[in-house]
Scaffold this motif. Structure first.
Motif, short mmCIF file in Angstrom:
data_model
loop_
_atom_site.label_atom_id
_atom_site.label_comp_id
_atom_site.label_asym_id
_atom_site.label_seq_id
_atom_site.Cartn_x
_atom_site.Cartn_y
_atom_site.Cartn_z
N ILE A 222 0.87 -1.39 0.48
CA ILE A 222 -0.09 0.12 0.52
C ILE A 222 1.20 1.20 -0.20
O ILE A 222 0.78 2.47 -0.56
CB ILE A 222 -0.43 0.53 0.74
CG1 ILE A 222 -2.41 1.53 0.70
CG2 ILE A 222 -0.32 -0.13 2.40
CD1 ILE A 222 -2.89 1.07 -0.24
N VAL B 188 1.89 1.52 -3.11
CA VAL B 188 0.82 2.90 -3.76
C VAL B 188 0.68 4.58 -3.52
O VAL B 188 0.98 5.15 -4.79
CB VAL B 188 -0.99 2.03 -3.65
CG1 VAL B 188 -1.42 3.22 -4.51
CG2 VAL B 188 -0.83 0.56 -4.22
N ALA C 136 2.86 2.42 -11.61
CA ALA C 136 1.84 1.23 -11.67
C ALA C 136 2.03 0.23 -12.92
O ALA C 136 1.51 -1.06 -12.24
CB ALA C 136 0.08 1.62 -11.34
N THR D 49 -3.64 8.98 -5.24
CA THR D 49 -4.52 8.81 -4.45
C THR D 49 -5.11 9.15 -3.76
O THR D 49 -4.65 11.06 -3.18
CB THR D 49 -3.32 7.72 -3.14
OG1 THR D 49 -2.18 8.80 -3.03
CG2 THR D 49 -3.17 6.49 -4.41
N HIS E 1 -8.84 6.08 2.37
CA HIS E 1 -8.26 6.00 1.30
C HIS E 1 -8.21 5.16 0.30
O HIS E 1 -8.45 4.40 -0.10
CB HIS E 1 -6.88 5.77 1.70
CG HIS E 1 -5.67 5.52 0.64
ND1 HIS E 1 -4.31 4.57 0.80
CD2 HIS E 1 -4.51 6.65 0.28
CE1 HIS E 1 -3.85 4.90 0.20
NE2 HIS E 1 -4.17 6.25 -0.31
N SER F 165 -5.07 -4.76 0.61
CA SER F 165 -4.81 -3.15 0.64
C SER F 165 -5.35 -3.07 -0.89
O SER F 165 -5.81 -4.10 -2.02
CB SER F 165 -4.08 -2.69 0.96
OG SER F 165 -3.27 -3.14 0.18
N LEU F 166 -5.91 -2.38 -1.22
CA LEU F 166 -6.63 -1.19 -2.70
C LEU F 166 -5.37 -1.99 -3.91
O LEU F 166 -5.11 -2.41 -4.88
CB LEU F 166 -6.62 0.33 -2.74
CG LEU F 166 -5.72 0.54 -2.81
CD1 LEU F 166 -4.63 1.03 -3.98
CD2 LEU F 166 -6.81 1.73 -2.55
N ALA F 167 -3.92 -2.12 -3.34
CA ALA F 167 -2.56 -2.29 -3.11
C ALA F 167 -2.69 -3.65 -5.14
O ALA F 167 -2.56 -4.02 -6.03
CB ALA F 167 -0.75 -2.70 -2.70
N TYR G 102 -4.36 -2.36 -7.95
CA TYR G 102 -4.32 -1.73 -8.12
C TYR G 102 -2.84 -1.83 -9.05
O TYR G 102 -2.45 -1.41 -10.51
CB TYR G 102 -2.90 -0.51 -7.13
CG TYR G 102 -2.38 0.60 -7.76
CD1 TYR G 102 -3.53 2.14 -7.78
CD2 TYR G 102 -0.66 1.01 -7.96
CE1 TYR G 102 -3.27 3.36 -8.11
CE2 TYR G 102 -0.76 2.43 -7.96
CZ TYR G 102 -1.49 3.33 -8.78
OH TYR G 102 -1.43 4.69 -8.81
N PHE G 103 -1.98 -2.73 -8.68
CA PHE G 103 -0.72 -3.01 -9.50
C PHE G 103 -0.85 -4.71 -10.40
O PHE G 103 -0.24 -5.42 -11.38
CB PHE G 103 0.54 -3.66 -8.53
CG PHE G 103 1.04 -2.97 -7.50
CD1 PHE G 103 1.56 -1.82 -8.68
CD2 PHE G 103 0.54 -2.54 -6.80
CE1 PHE G 103 2.15 -0.34 -7.54
CE2 PHE G 103 1.50 -1.67 -6.09
CZ PHE G 103 1.85 -0.28 -6.83
N PRO H 100 -5.02 -0.73 -13.86
CA PRO H 100 -4.65 -0.38 -15.23
C PRO H 100 -5.34 -0.97 -16.29
O PRO H 100 -5.59 -0.13 -17.43
CB PRO H 100 -3.28 -0.50 -15.16
CG PRO H 100 -2.75 -0.87 -13.41
CD PRO H 100 -3.44 -1.50 -13.20
N ASP I 273 -9.21 0.81 0.33
CA ASP I 273 -8.89 -0.13 1.33
C ASP I 273 -10.16 0.47 1.79
O ASP I 273 -10.29 1.09 3.03
CB ASP I 273 -7.65 0.61 2.58
CG ASP I 273 -6.13 1.24 1.40
OD1 ASP I 273 -5.92 -0.15 -0.04
OD2 ASP I 273 -5.27 1.82 1.01
N GLY J 4 -4.44 -1.71 4.81
CA GLY J 4 -3.74 0.04 4.51
C GLY J 4 -3.64 1.44 5.13
O GLY J 4 -3.59 1.39 6.30
N ARG J 5 -4.39 2.44 4.38
CA ARG J 5 -4.33 3.75 4.78
C ARG J 5 -5.96 4.38 4.77
O ARG J 5 -5.83 5.69 5.21
CB ARG J 5 -3.40 3.90 3.85
CG ARG J 5 -2.45 4.11 3.91
CD ARG J 5 -1.37 4.95 3.19
NE ARG J 5 0.32 4.67 3.77
CZ ARG J 5 1.36 5.61 3.32
NH1 ARG J 5 0.71 6.87 3.66
NH2 ARG J 5 2.53 5.16 3.97
N VAL K 9 0.50 -7.53 10.15
CA VAL K 9 -0.37 -6.70 10.20
C VAL K 9 -1.30 -7.25 9.90
O VAL K 9 -2.17 -6.47 11.15
CB VAL K 9 -0.13 -6.66 8.62
CG1 VAL K 9 -1.45 -5.72 7.69
CG2 VAL K 9 0.84 -6.08 8.39
#
Lengths: 100, 266
Positions: free
Chosen positions: A49, A52, A69, B2, B13, B38-40, B43-44, B48, B61, B66-67, B173
């Protein structure tokens, strides 16, 4: 973005180190030395995260020319875990040169 | 980009990709899974590609992850559903969304479609269960087990030795979330829908790995949900999104395109 951005690797490294300190402010990265060999995962202990958030910072700074990304998306998980600041610097320098 | 948005009592977030001109483009919302996620994860991976395909993409998130803020309490399914509604409100979003969820996120997506059908175009569950009574039992069991194992400090050394430092980090985590919130107690106490799945009126795409056990739901889903498509990937466990990203992306892209065309037809 119309600002003149340096494609000098040392300047890009300084820019990215600055962004990492902002991204990692609440992670206690203020005192950590950031070099080309620094790894995001083991040395900086960034979670995905955080990458990101770094991606957002890169986009604000470099605009469309740098697509973090897409860069990370093309890597395998073990490559992401082993990713160094130097490899990102090289990617940014190459992207800026290609867009110039 | 973000951003942090006020959603009810917390700050969420979120990351958006795509043009976001609100000119009739499909809106796709991705919801991640519990604890180590998380949203990651989107995102990756999928994010996209959907933006490149001309869609507006929203990733965020979940509370506690996440955040996004981590309140001490408030982790029932209905809280996560309220957060998603509040997030769309905060963005001024009125388009019915194609909501895609992985694992627990798939349950959030399905619950959102049951309780806010007008806000949903289609639902996609990746390796998930709809929010029925038996799901709360599975969550109670799984969360209690994970919490107990993570509570033993020596487990981290064991995880590190057997699965590597990366997995041990993720476990730390998860442990932190268990220690500072009522998530493990709240999720199993969630509001559910009736077993006949009559509440699921939106088109549903359900993806499974054949080795995970969740694929056993396929006959039941097909029988009970009117507009349902199920896909079972062979030689695949629970980590469909991580281990089969291309197939997952292509299946969902085709599904969203199909339903966007159907809506646009006179």
């Amino acid at each position: 973005m119309t600002t003149d951005l340096s494609t000098d690797p040392a300047a890009v490294l300084a820019d990215i180190a600055g962004m990492l300190r902002t991204v990692g402010a609440d992670l206690g990265l203020d005192d950590v030395e950031i070099t080309r060999a620094t790894t995001f995962h083991d040395d900086l202990e960034l979670e995905s995260i955080d990458l990101v958030v770094l991606s957002g910072a890169l986009r604000s700074h470099y605009g469309e020319r740098v697509n973090f990304a897409e860069f990370v998306g093309a890597l395998e998980l073990d490559e992401i875990i082993a990713l160094t600041v130097g490899r990102l610097v090289d990617h940014v320098v190459a992207s800026l040169a290609a867009a110039a | 980009m973000t951003e942090r948005l006020r959603t009810g009592g917390i700050t969420t977030h979120a990351a958006r990709l795509g043009a976001w001109h609100g000119d009739g483009r499909p809106l796709v919302v991705f919801v991640h899974g519990l604890l180590t996620d998380s949203l990651a994860s989107y995102y990756f991976t999928l994010g996209p590609a959907f933006a490149t395909a001309g869609m507006d993409v929203l990733m965020y998130d979940l509370r506690g992850h996440g955040r996004t803020d981590r309140p001490a309490t408030g982790y029932r399914l209905e809280d996560f559903v309220d957060d998603l509604a509040a997030l769309l409100d905060a963005l001024g979003e009125t388009r019915p969304a194609h909501v895609v969820g992985n694992s627990f996120g798939g349950t959030v997506a399905t619950a959102f479609s049951a309780w806010h059908p007008a806000r949903v175009a289609t639902v996609t569950m990746i390796e998930a269960e709809p929010p029925v009574a038996v799901w709360t039992g599975h969550m109670a069991e799984g969360l209690a087990d994970a919490k107990t194992r993570l509570a033993r400090a020596e487990a981290f050394g064991w995880i590190s030795a057997n699965y590597g430092a990366h997995t041990a980090r993720l476990s730390t985590v998860a442990h932190r979330i268990f220690e500072s919130t009522t998530l493990a107690e709240d999720v199993p106490a969630s509001r559910v829908i009736a077993d006949d799945l009559g509440a699921l009126t939106r088109p549903l795409l359900a993806l499974f790995g054949d080795e995970s056990g969740l694929a056993e739901q396929v006959p039941d889903l097909a029988a009970k949900v009117a507009r349902c498509r199920t896909v079972v990937l062979p030689d695949q466990g629970h980590s469909v999104l991580v281990e089969r990203p291309q197939e997952t992306r292509d299946l969902i892209l085709a599904w969203v395109h199909e339903h966007t065309l159907a809506e646009a037809a006179p």
